[in-house]
Design a protein around this motif. Structure first.
Motif, PDB file in Angstrom:
ATOM      1  N   UNK A 349       0.843  -1.199   0.000  1.00  0.00           N
ATOM      2  CA  UNK A 349       0.000   0.000   0.000  1.00  0.00           C
ATOM      3  C   UNK A 349       0.878   1.249   0.000  1.00  0.00           C
ATOM      4  N   UNK A 350       1.834   1.287   0.925  1.00  0.00           N
ATOM      5  CA  UNK A 350       2.750   2.423   0.982  1.00  0.00           C
ATOM      6  C   UNK A 350       3.870   2.324  -0.034  1.00  0.00           C
ATOM      7  N   UNK A 351       4.237   1.097  -0.393  1.00  0.00           N
ATOM      8  CA  UNK A 351       5.319   0.899  -1.350  1.00  0.00           C
ATOM      9  C   UNK A 351       5.038  -0.361  -2.151  1.00  0.00           C
ATOM     10  N   UNK A 352       5.547  -0.395  -3.389  1.00  0.00           N
ATOM     11  CA  UNK A 352       5.414  -1.596  -4.212  1.00  0.00           C
ATOM     12  C   UNK A 352       6.607  -2.499  -3.900  1.00  0.00           C
ATOM     13  N   UNK A 353       6.356  -3.716  -3.398  1.00  0.00           N
ATOM     14  CA  UNK A 353       7.452  -4.539  -2.879  1.00  0.00           C
ATOM     15  C   UNK A 353       8.599  -4.753  -3.872  1.00  0.00           C
ATOM     16  N   UNK A 354       8.298  -5.096  -5.108  1.00  0.00           N
ATOM     17  CA  UNK A 354       9.348  -5.500  -6.037  1.00  0.00           C
ATOM     18  C   UNK A 354      10.005  -4.349  -6.785  1.00  0.00           C
ATOM     19  N   UNK A 355       9.557  -3.124  -6.544  1.00  0.00           N
ATOM     20  CA  UNK A 355      10.115  -1.983  -7.266  1.00  0.00           C
ATOM     21  C   UNK A 355      11.174  -1.310  -6.396  1.00  0.00           C
ATOM     22  N   UNK A 356      12.195  -0.728  -7.013  1.00  0.00           N
ATOM     23  CA  UNK A 356      13.285  -0.146  -6.228  1.00  0.00           C
ATOM     24  C   UNK A 356      12.864   1.180  -5.587  1.00  0.00           C
ATOM     25  N   UNK A 357      13.753   1.726  -4.765  1.00  0.00           N
ATOM     26  CA  UNK A 357      13.416   2.932  -4.017  1.00  0.00           C
ATOM     27  C   UNK A 357      13.189   4.119  -4.948  1.00  0.00           C
ATOM     28  N   UNK A 358      13.977   4.189  -6.032  1.00  0.00           N
ATOM     29  CA  UNK A 358      13.779   5.271  -6.997  1.00  0.00           C
ATOM     30  C   UNK A 358      12.353   5.232  -7.529  1.00  0.00           C
ATOM     31  N   UNK A 359      11.927   4.055  -7.941  1.00  0.00           N
ATOM     32  CA  UNK A 359      10.578   3.908  -8.492  1.00  0.00           C
ATOM     33  C   UNK A 359       9.517   4.205  -7.460  1.00  0.00           C
ATOM     34  N   UNK A 396      18.758   2.554   5.998  1.00  0.00           N
ATOM     35  CA  UNK A 396      19.796   1.573   5.662  1.00  0.00           C
ATOM     36  C   UNK A 396      19.338   0.775   4.449  1.00  0.00           C
ATOM     37  N   UNK A 397      19.957   1.063   3.297  1.00  0.00           N
ATOM     38  CA  UNK A 397      19.610   0.353   2.068  1.00  0.00           C
ATOM     39  C   UNK A 397      20.854   0.296   1.213  1.00  0.00           C
ATOM     40  N   UNK A 403      15.259  -2.999  -4.041  1.00  0.00           N
ATOM     41  CA  UNK A 403      13.803  -3.165  -4.037  1.00  0.00           C
ATOM     42  C   UNK A 403      13.236  -2.876  -2.643  1.00  0.00           C
ATOM     43  N   UNK A 404      12.012  -2.356  -2.604  1.00  0.00           N
ATOM     44  CA  UNK A 404      11.410  -1.964  -1.330  1.00  0.00           C
ATOM     45  C   UNK A 404      11.372  -3.142  -0.357  1.00  0.00           C
ATOM     46  N   UNK A 405      11.099  -4.355  -0.853  1.00  0.00           N
ATOM     47  CA  UNK A 405      10.943  -5.463   0.087  1.00  0.00           C
ATOM     48  C   UNK A 405      12.276  -6.023   0.565  1.00  0.00           C
ATOM     49  N   UNK A 406      13.396  -5.444   0.101  1.00  0.00           N
ATOM     50  CA  UNK A 406      14.683  -5.888   0.642  1.00  0.00           C
ATOM     51  C   UNK A 406      15.045  -5.110   1.904  1.00  0.00           C
ATOM     52  N   UNK A 407      14.284  -4.040   2.202  1.00  0.00           N
ATOM     53  CA  UNK A 407      14.575  -3.248   3.402  1.00  0.00           C
ATOM     54  C   UNK A 407      13.880  -3.857   4.616  1.00  0.00           C
ATOM     55  N   UNK A 408      14.450  -3.648   5.799  1.00  0.00           N
ATOM     56  CA  UNK A 408      13.755  -4.067   7.007  1.00  0.00           C
ATOM     57  C   UNK A 408      12.547  -3.158   7.205  1.00  0.00           C
ATOM     58  N   UNK A 409      11.591  -3.604   8.032  1.00  0.00           N
ATOM     59  CA  UNK A 409      10.363  -2.840   8.229  1.00  0.00           C
ATOM     60  C   UNK A 409      10.629  -1.411   8.669  1.00  0.00           C
ATOM     61  N   UNK A 410      11.545  -1.245   9.633  1.00  0.00           N
ATOM     62  CA  UNK A 410      11.820   0.084  10.154  1.00  0.00           C
ATOM     63  C   UNK A 410      12.443   0.985   9.099  1.00  0.00           C
ATOM     64  N   UNK A 411      13.363   0.423   8.305  1.00  0.00           N
ATOM     65  CA  UNK A 411      14.014   1.234   7.287  1.00  0.00           C
ATOM     66  C   UNK A 411      13.071   1.610   6.164  1.00  0.00           C
TER      67      UNK A 411
END
Lengths: 517, 306
Positions: A349-359, A396-397, A403-411
């Protein structure tokens, strides 16, 4: 219990050198722990400290790589949850293991051994309900129940097994203060009757109130094992986090500004049977202030956020941003009016899991920051925008291509909050800003929200964490069953009074409501 | 009245294979697994049952062979989606394509052979009742079986503990795993049951509905069965109603063609499929019904390590 030949001081459960690793992480490293009969023992630690891993090994869901479990003094291997239950270990999960479309009774019987007589089971449920103050209708479907009621199912399911050890994983994160008090009473009664309780939490006040001993985990290791009455919340916090966090500042004097967001008799039907209808919600948020909306999960928080963000359209006049009627506008048009929103659910909802932070940065910022013009994306500028968020919020990335889903929840939460704040919104609506993030990241987010309000932005925070709202908001209200209560100055009301609002009281007696500044 | 009884009887024969296949798929889906390979499993069931009939001449051996063939094909699916966590949608589609090809290969020598179909087993006395007797009590074993299967499946799901566990696994596999139920084993059995029922559906086609083997003879019935499960919102008695509704449409269009309604026959044969689409659209308008009864975990792979 009394038939046990062991002396009363012998531990019921003892863990020695428990170790478990996952690819890339040592989740538990040589963890020792010991619980006496009738003791309420706290397992304290931040998110990611390894509490859940340890508990899963006790309950037979995970196998330890090394270490041994002593149950009533004997080395025991626990290969499965069923085996743990047979020993006398019962567990109430943090995310309830309930089946939404089944009834309460069906959910309970699923946790019992086959061949249980259903008439007798019904009698047992009624008896335990009455004895421990856990009212529950066995024939209701779970999806119709509040979170507190769902937790009662879990607890009754455990108590039916007459366990010697009850494990509770973060049981209060979803409860109102009154429900927490009621739960503590039940737990104390159980401990008095000789049951041991392993209580997992990161809420220090609760541990002070309930537990006698605490084992503190940090980074998968035991950093200390203490008698709780020898400690203060501050010393416990320091041990839990490794370094003491400076106390959060008091909410400062509010600079009164223009009304940025005005909801007037916002009424919306539920989207489906699981949704909550919004009923006659009226509130204003002014520039420079933080308005907190407390409430137990599932009382219309999602629906409210979506009605403000534009994901659901509202009737004319119900939602105004800076005086502009925007009930008919979609999310992008509302963003152009200065609105930024942060939904509760980070991934999906807040981020698309498989897309990178730029996207992911581009997705909400492309119009306001002109990262895409005439249908073409400016990748360079988008990447720089993501970099600036990562840097400013110390995310921390591995870079803006992660990709968004590679970050920990807090990050990821820091990134999403930062992405919205870096767009300089005039109005920010955020739901559960620090849900499931560690204390350090929570602090960063709180400071950022305060700084934003200090610059003149109107901030609406929807949260289930009452402590959080009491710390950061200027004014506070509560949402219950789709209605929002009257609004009060934070200094004027106690947590118990807000608990009443969360339970559906519309207005408090003897406290002055402040609807506009 | 004279044409009513034969019409109703043909509706029963048209509905029976749909009913078997849809009931089986419903149980599979209730466990949280979507198997799109029904069409392929039906075809393999049909050809193997027919070959067994050809080789042994025994109807019961033929039916059993069809059942086992459907179950065997579904076990390939089960190993892939449960063991290797492949995508259920892609694997199911592949299973259908595989089943179409495999059945054509196995059936090469069987084209042109014909039988009399399954023997009728009239129930003494009851079958003599005027109208109702021939309508309900003068059928082959598979039609009787389909009459019994619906209440049995309904009773199993609603009243028995294994049925409750099956629904629980489909509703939330993580919760079921946390309590200690063997999610993968339960799903494996549910997939096998779905395969066996699709195999029986195929056997009915090649042994009774039109007792011969033609390539691709299921003609999309597997897909209609899949649609029926959604149409029925995962409830057995509605599967029964749906199967008879679609069987009825299939037969009515045949009769309409025979009478010579001024519509091209191709359009008439489209009717059951058009009806499927229309009904699905109507059903999907009410999201609540679907959400309340749909298995929560359908189509989601389960990783037991978590």
């Amino acid at each position: 219990m009394s038939a046990s030949p062991e002396p009363a001081t012998a531990p019921l459960l003892e863990l020695r050198g428990m170790t478990r690793s996952f690819p890339g992480v040592l989740a538990n490293d040589q963890v020792d722990l010991s619980i006496a009969p009738g003791e309420i023992h706290a397992l304290l630690g931040e998110n990611g400290a390894g509490k859940s891993t340890l508990v899963k090994m006790i309950y037979g869901i995970l196998k330890p790589d090394a270490g041994e479990i002593l149950w009533k003094g004997e080395v025991t291997e626990i290969p499965s949850p069923a085996f743990a239950r047979d020993l006398g270990i019962a567990m109430v999960f943090q995310h309830f293991s309930l089946f939404d479309s089944l009834t309460v009774f069906e959910n309970i019987i699923l946790g019992m051994d086959a061949g249980e007589d259903s008439a007798r089971l019904r009698r047992d449920i009624a008896e335990i309900s009455a004895r421990y103050g856990l009212p529950l209708d066995p024939d209701r479907h779970v999806y119709t129940l509040s979170v507190g009621e769902r937790q009662r199912i879990e607890i009754i399911r455990c108590l039916l097994l007459k366990p010697a050890l009850l494990v509770m994983d973060e049981p209060t994160s979803v409860l109102t203060p009154q429900e927490v008090d009621q739960l503590f009473e039940t737990l104390r009664q159980l401990a008095d009757e000789g049951m041991s309780i392993l209580y997992i939490s990161h809420k220090l006040a609760e541990i002070k109130a309930l537990c006698s001993h605490a084992t503190i985990l940090r980074g998968g290791r035991v950093v200390d094992s203490v008698a709780v009455d020898q400690e203060t919340p501050a010393t416990l916090a320091a041990k839990m986090m490794g370094a003491a966090l400076a106390a959060e500042p008091e909410p400062g004097e509010r600079v009164p500004g223009e009304t940025r967001l005005a909801l007037e008799n916002l009424t919306l039907d539920a989207a489906d049977e699981f949704g909550i209808p919004l009923r006659n919600i009226s509130l204003q948020v002014r520039g420079g202030e933080i308005l907190g909306i407390a409430g137990v999960a599932g009382n219309g928080q999602d629906e409210l956020l979506k009605a403000i963000s534009g994901e659901t359209r509202a009737t004319p006049g119900a939602v105004r941003i800076d005086g502009n009627d925007c009930g008919h506008l979609g999310p992008n048009d509302r963003r152009m009016l200065g609105l930024a929103t942060i939904p509760e659910e980070r991934l999906g909802h807040g981020a698309v899991p498989g897309i990178d932070l730029t996207g992911n940065g581009l997705l909400t910022a492309f119009r306001r920051l002109k990262l895409a013009t005439r249908g073409f994306i400016h990748w360079g500028a988008s990447g720089r925008f993501a970099d600036s968020v990562v840097e400013r919020f110390r995310v921390k990335a591995s870079g803006n291509r992660a990709p968004a889903d590679s970050l920990s929840g807090g990050n990821l939460q820091k990134f999403i909050v930062g992405r919205e704040i870096c767009q300089d919104p005039e109005l920010l609506v955020v739901s559960q800003p620090t849900w499931g993030v560690d204390a350090g990241a929570a602090r960063t987010i709180h400071d950022a929200l305060r700084a934003l309000a200090a610059r003149g932005t109107a901030v609406l925070v929807i949260s289930q964490d009452l402590d959080e709202l009491m710390r950061i908001s200027h004014r506070i209200a509560a949402i219950c069953a789709g209605s929002v209560s009257a609004t009060y100055r934070v200094g004027d009301v106690s947590a118990e009074q807000i608990g009443l609002l969360m339970a559906g009281t519309a207005e408090l007696d003897g406290v002055e409501a402040v609807h506009a500044a | 009245m004279e044409t009513l009884l034969p019409t109703l009887l043909t509706i029963i024969t048209a509905a029976t294979p749909l009913l078997y296949a849809a009931l089986g798929e419903m149980v599979t889906e209730k466990s949280g697994v979507l198997n799109l390979g029904v069409e392929g499993m039906m075809l393999v069931g049909a050809v193997v049952a027919f070959a067994a009939m050809h080789a042994t001449g025994s109807a019961s051996v033929a039916i059993l062979a069809g059942l086992l063939a459907g179950a065997a094909l579904s076990s390939i699916f089960a190993v892939l989606v449960l063991g290797f966590q492949s995508s259920q949608v892609a694997t199911g589609l592949a299973l259908t394509i595989f089943g179409i090809g495999l059945s054509a290969l196995l059936g090469q020598g069987l084209v042109g052979v014909a039988y009399n179909g399954l023997p009728k087993l009239p129930i003494p006395f009851l079958s003599e009742i005027p109208f109702l007797g021939p309508l309900l009590f003068d059928h082959d074993i598979l039609v009787y079986g389909s009459f019994v299967a619906v209440p049995l499946v309904a009773w199993f799901l609603a009243r028995t503990r294994p049925g409750l566990v099956l629904r629980a696994v489909g509703n939330s596999h993580d919760a079921a795993h946390a309590i200690g139920y063997p999610v993968l084993r339960i799903r494996f059995l549910a997939i096998l049951f779905g395969g066996a029922m699709a195999g029986i559906a195929g056997a009915y086609l090649s042994l009774a509905y039109s007792p011969l083997w033609i390539e691709n003879m299921s003609a999309g019935r597997g897909w209609i069965a899949l649609a029926l499960v959604v149409f029925a919102t995962w409830r057995p008695w509605r599967v029964l109603a749906g199967a008879y509704l679609f069987g009825g449409i299939t037969i009515l269009q045949l009769h309409a063609q025979a009478i010579g309604v001024g519509v091209p026959p191709q359009v008439m044969s489209m009717l059951p499929y058009v009806a499927t689409i229309v009904v699905l659209v109507l059903i999907s308008r009410d999201q609540n019904k679907i959400k309340l009864n749909a298995p929560g975990c359908i189509g989601k792979p389960f990783h037991p390590t978590a």
